[in-house]
Motif scaffolding. Structure first.
Motif, PDB file in Angstrom:
ATOM      1  N   GLN A 104       0.811  -1.221   0.000  1.00 38.86           N
ATOM      2  CA  GLN A 104       0.000   0.000   0.000  1.00 38.86           C
ATOM      3  C   GLN A 104       0.846   1.275   0.000  1.00 38.86           C
ATOM      4  N   GLN A 105       2.152   1.143   0.322  1.00 35.83           N
ATOM      5  CA  GLN A 105       3.028   2.311   0.320  1.00 35.83           C
ATOM      6  C   GLN A 105       3.369   2.782  -1.097  1.00 35.83           C
ATOM      7  N   PHE A 106       3.117   1.941  -2.076  1.00 33.51           N
ATOM      8  CA  PHE A 106       3.498   2.249  -3.457  1.00 33.51           C
ATOM      9  C   PHE A 106       2.260   2.615  -4.278  1.00 33.51           C
ATOM     10  N   PRO A 107       2.417   3.465  -5.276  1.00 35.10           N
ATOM     11  CA  PRO A 107       1.303   3.783  -6.170  1.00 35.10           C
ATOM     12  C   PRO A 107       0.783   2.516  -6.845  1.00 35.10           C
ATOM     13  N   PRO A 108      -0.483   2.478  -7.189  1.00 34.98           N
ATOM     14  CA  PRO A 108      -1.055   1.279  -7.841  1.00 34.98           C
ATOM     15  C   PRO A 108      -0.250   0.854  -9.069  1.00 34.98           C
ATOM     16  N   GLY A 109       0.104  -0.413  -9.094  1.00 35.55           N
ATOM     17  CA  GLY A 109       0.836  -0.976 -10.221  1.00 35.55           C
ATOM     18  C   GLY A 109       2.320  -0.722 -10.211  1.00 35.55           C
ATOM     19  N   GLU A 110       2.850  -0.035  -9.196  1.00 35.05           N
ATOM     20  CA  GLU A 110       4.270   0.291  -9.158  1.00 35.05           C
ATOM     21  C   GLU A 110       5.030  -0.431  -8.043  1.00 35.05           C
ATOM     22  N   ALA A 111       4.364  -1.312  -7.345  1.00 27.87           N
ATOM     23  CA  ALA A 111       5.036  -2.066  -6.280  1.00 27.87           C
ATOM     24  C   ALA A 111       6.047  -3.031  -6.894  1.00 27.87           C
ATOM     25  N   PRO A 112       7.245  -3.130  -6.332  1.00 24.65           N
ATOM     26  CA  PRO A 112       8.258  -4.052  -6.888  1.00 24.65           C
ATOM     27  C   PRO A 112       7.897  -5.509  -6.609  1.00 24.65           C
ATOM     28  N   ALA A 113       8.491  -6.392  -7.365  1.00 21.89           N
ATOM     29  CA  ALA A 113       8.239  -7.820  -7.153  1.00 21.89           C
ATOM     30  C   ALA A 113       8.852  -8.294  -5.840  1.00 21.89           C
ATOM     31  N   PHE A 114      10.032  -7.754  -5.479  1.00 21.09           N
ATOM     32  CA  PHE A 114      10.738  -8.171  -4.270  1.00 21.09           C
ATOM     33  C   PHE A 114      11.223  -6.956  -3.498  1.00 21.09           C
ATOM     34  N   LEU A 115      11.418  -7.168  -2.190  1.00 16.49           N
ATOM     35  CA  LEU A 115      12.156  -6.237  -1.341  1.00 16.49           C
ATOM     36  C   LEU A 115      13.340  -6.987  -0.763  1.00 16.49           C
ATOM     37  N   TYR A 116      14.262  -6.253  -0.135  1.00 15.90           N
ATOM     38  CA  TYR A 116      15.496  -6.869   0.355  1.00 15.90           C
ATOM     39  C   TYR A 116      15.736  -6.484   1.816  1.00 15.90           C
ATOM     40  N   ALA A 117      16.323  -7.428   2.574  1.00 14.18           N
ATOM     41  CA  ALA A 117      16.687  -7.178   3.970  1.00 14.18           C
ATOM     42  C   ALA A 117      17.775  -8.166   4.356  1.00 14.18           C
ATOM     43  N   THR A 118      18.394  -7.935   5.513  1.00 14.35           N
ATOM     44  CA  THR A 118      19.459  -8.812   6.003  1.00 14.35           C
ATOM     45  C   THR A 118      18.960  -9.575   7.217  1.00 14.35           C
ATOM     46  N   TYR A 119      18.849 -10.902   7.082  1.00 14.03           N
ATOM     47  CA  TYR A 119      18.362 -11.758   8.172  1.00 14.03           C
ATOM     48  C   TYR A 119      18.720 -13.212   7.842  1.00 14.03           C
ATOM     49  N   LYS A 120      18.360 -14.125   8.734  1.00 17.00           N
ATOM     50  CA  LYS A 120      18.612 -15.549   8.535  1.00 17.00           C
ATOM     51  C   LYS A 120      17.304 -16.250   8.158  1.00 17.00           C
ATOM     52  N   SER A 121      17.404 -17.200   7.247  1.00 17.01           N
ATOM     53  CA  SER A 121      16.236 -18.008   6.900  1.00 17.01           C
ATOM     54  C   SER A 121      16.669 -19.447   6.649  1.00 17.01           C
ATOM     55  N   GLU A 122      15.785 -20.360   6.950  1.00 18.58           N
ATOM     56  CA  GLU A 122      16.081 -21.786   6.756  1.00 18.58           C
ATOM     57  C   GLU A 122      14.818 -22.500   6.302  1.00 18.58           C
ATOM     58  N   ALA A 123      14.905 -23.188   5.169  1.00 16.87           N
ATOM     59  CA  ALA A 123      13.805 -23.996   4.655  1.00 16.87           C
ATOM     60  C   ALA A 123      14.033 -25.442   5.097  1.00 16.87           C
ATOM     61  N   ARG A 124      13.104 -25.969   5.895  1.00 12.41           N
ATOM     62  CA  ARG A 124      13.176 -27.355   6.360  1.00 12.41           C
ATOM     63  C   ARG A 124      12.075 -28.147   5.677  1.00 12.41           C
ATOM     64  N   ILE A 125      12.467 -29.037   4.784  1.00 18.04           N
ATOM     65  CA  ILE A 125      11.517 -29.781   3.951  1.00 18.04           C
ATOM     66  C   ILE A 125      11.825 -31.269   4.112  1.00 18.04           C
ATOM     67  N   ASN A 126      10.852 -32.031   4.569  1.00 22.84           N
ATOM     68  CA  ASN A 126      11.076 -33.450   4.861  1.00 22.84           C
ATOM     69  C   ASN A 126      10.187 -34.327   3.981  1.00 22.84           C
ATOM     70  N   TYR A 127      10.789 -35.379   3.434  1.00 18.94           N
ATOM     71  CA  TYR A 127      10.094 -36.290   2.531  1.00 18.94           C
ATOM     72  C   TYR A 127      10.163 -37.728   3.038  1.00 18.94           C
ATOM     73  N   LEU A 128       9.164 -38.515   2.643  1.00 13.42           N
ATOM     74  CA  LEU A 128       9.229 -39.969   2.730  1.00 13.42           C
ATOM     75  C   LEU A 128       9.580 -40.458   1.331  1.00 13.42           C
ATOM     76  N   MET A 129      10.755 -41.044   1.201  1.00 12.78           N
ATOM     77  CA  MET A 129      11.316 -41.369  -0.105  1.00 12.78           C
ATOM     78  C   MET A 129      11.330 -42.883  -0.319  1.00 12.78           C
ATOM     79  N   LEU A 130      11.024 -43.306  -1.536  1.00 13.80           N
ATOM     80  CA  LEU A 130      11.076 -44.721  -1.905  1.00 13.80           C
ATOM     81  C   LEU A 130      12.025 -44.904  -3.079  1.00 13.80           C
ATOM     82  N   PRO A 131      13.310 -45.184  -2.823  1.00 11.95           N
ATOM     83  CA  PRO A 131      14.242 -45.510  -3.908  1.00 11.95           C
ATOM     84  C   PRO A 131      14.208 -47.014  -4.209  1.00 11.95           C
ATOM     85  N   VAL A 132      14.522 -47.355  -5.438  1.00 12.00           N
ATOM     86  CA  VAL A 132      14.756 -48.751  -5.838  1.00 12.00           C
ATOM     87  C   VAL A 132      16.123 -48.778  -6.502  1.00 12.00           C
ATOM     88  N   LEU A 133      17.084 -49.440  -5.830  1.00 12.83           N
ATOM     89  CA  LEU A 133      18.488 -49.364  -6.239  1.00 12.83           C
ATOM     90  C   LEU A 133      18.970 -50.680  -6.835  1.00 12.83           C
TER      91      LEU A 133
END
Length: 271
Positions: A104-133
């Motif tokens: 809402q801080q930006f004029p209509p249609g002029e908001a950027p796709a991304f903003l930037y900041a300095t911080y830590k992030s971690e994506a934790r993604i867990n799967y049940l995997m079925l390999p056949v070797l």
């Protein structure tokens, strides 16, 4: 029923190998359990999406149970059920999707796709995997042997979280020359992102290992990895990434049973 199917499959294999001339052949079945370390990372599949890039490896757990079907002296097939930790982490200046309250801080249609900041992030993604070797064995000295295994896998997404920590000013650019916040903003959050990701994945995996034989089984150590072939995000606005991990495991397996199968003599096959 499963035992009958296994016996029939093994019978077809030994009957097709002309060098076997014993009256009976044995199919050994081993059951194993292993656990260790997963070192995953997220590989960016999009060159123009800042959210996808910049990930480094994280550390988590890997564990599996497997059955090994010895079809020949050096060759076996090994399906396994594996808990596989995936994901990645970032630490430093990174892009994030602009929140609705800041749009809402930006004029209509002029908001950027991304903003930037300095911080830590971690994506934790867990799967049940079925390999056949497919697994090939090499004899070494005394009780030692080595092996190489490789094959495809399919996997089901169990859970996924994105955890962020830190506080930072917010900027329009990665160089942090155009601030859009007058004071630091908190980035402490734990978000469930399972709904943003595809439920299923598929890829390839493999490992090399060393095996030490015991009286009724063996202990082993192996190292390898896996790589997913499908972009995990449903929406390209969240980036395009593929999963992958280096894996180190130790384990134990024991001989479940030997199945004796009659071998058809070659002369009888020709008649």
């Amino acid at each position: 029923m499963k035992k009958i199917v296994l016996q029939l499959a093994a019978l077809l294999f030994v009957a097709s190998v002309p060098s076997i001339n014993n009256s009976f052949a044995q199919t050994q079945i081993d059951i194993g359990i292993k656990g260790g370390l997963s070192i995953p990372n997220l590989t960016s599949s999009s060159s123009n999406n800042a959210i996808s890039s910049g990930y480094s490896s994280r550390l988590d757990a890997d564990a599996a149970i497997h059955a090994e079907f010895h079809l020949a002296k050096r060759f076996s097939i090994q399906p396994q059920l594996e808990y596989s930790s995936q994901g990645g982490k970032k630490n430093g200046t990174q892009a994030f999707t602009i929140p609705d309250e800041m749009r809402q801080q930006f004029p209509p249609g002029e908001a950027p796709a991304f903003l930037y900041a300095t911080y830590k992030s971690e994506a934790r993604i867990n799967y049940l995997m079925l390999p056949v070797l497919a697994k090939y064995h090499f004899d070494l000295k005394k009780r030692w042997s080595a092996y190489a295994a490789a094959g495809p896998f399919v996997s089901f997404l169990l859970n996924a979280k994105n955890i962020t920590k830190g506080s930072s000013y917010i900027y329009l650019d990665n160089a942090q020359t155009q601030p859009v916040s007058s004071q630091p903003q908190s980035f402490d959050s734990k978000d469930n992102i399972r709904g943003d990701l595809h439920r299923f994945n598929a890829g390839i995996c493999g490992h090399l290992g060393m095996n030490y034989m015991l009286k009724k089984g063996s202990v082993f150590i192996e190292a390898g990895g896996n790589f997913g072939l499908i972009d995990i995000q449903k929406n390209e606005a969240n980036g395009k990434n593929k999963t992958g991990a280096a894996v180190i495991n130790i384990g134990y397996q024991f001989i479940l049973q030997h199945v004796k199968l009659p071998v058809i003599p070659r002369k009888q096959q020709e008649n």
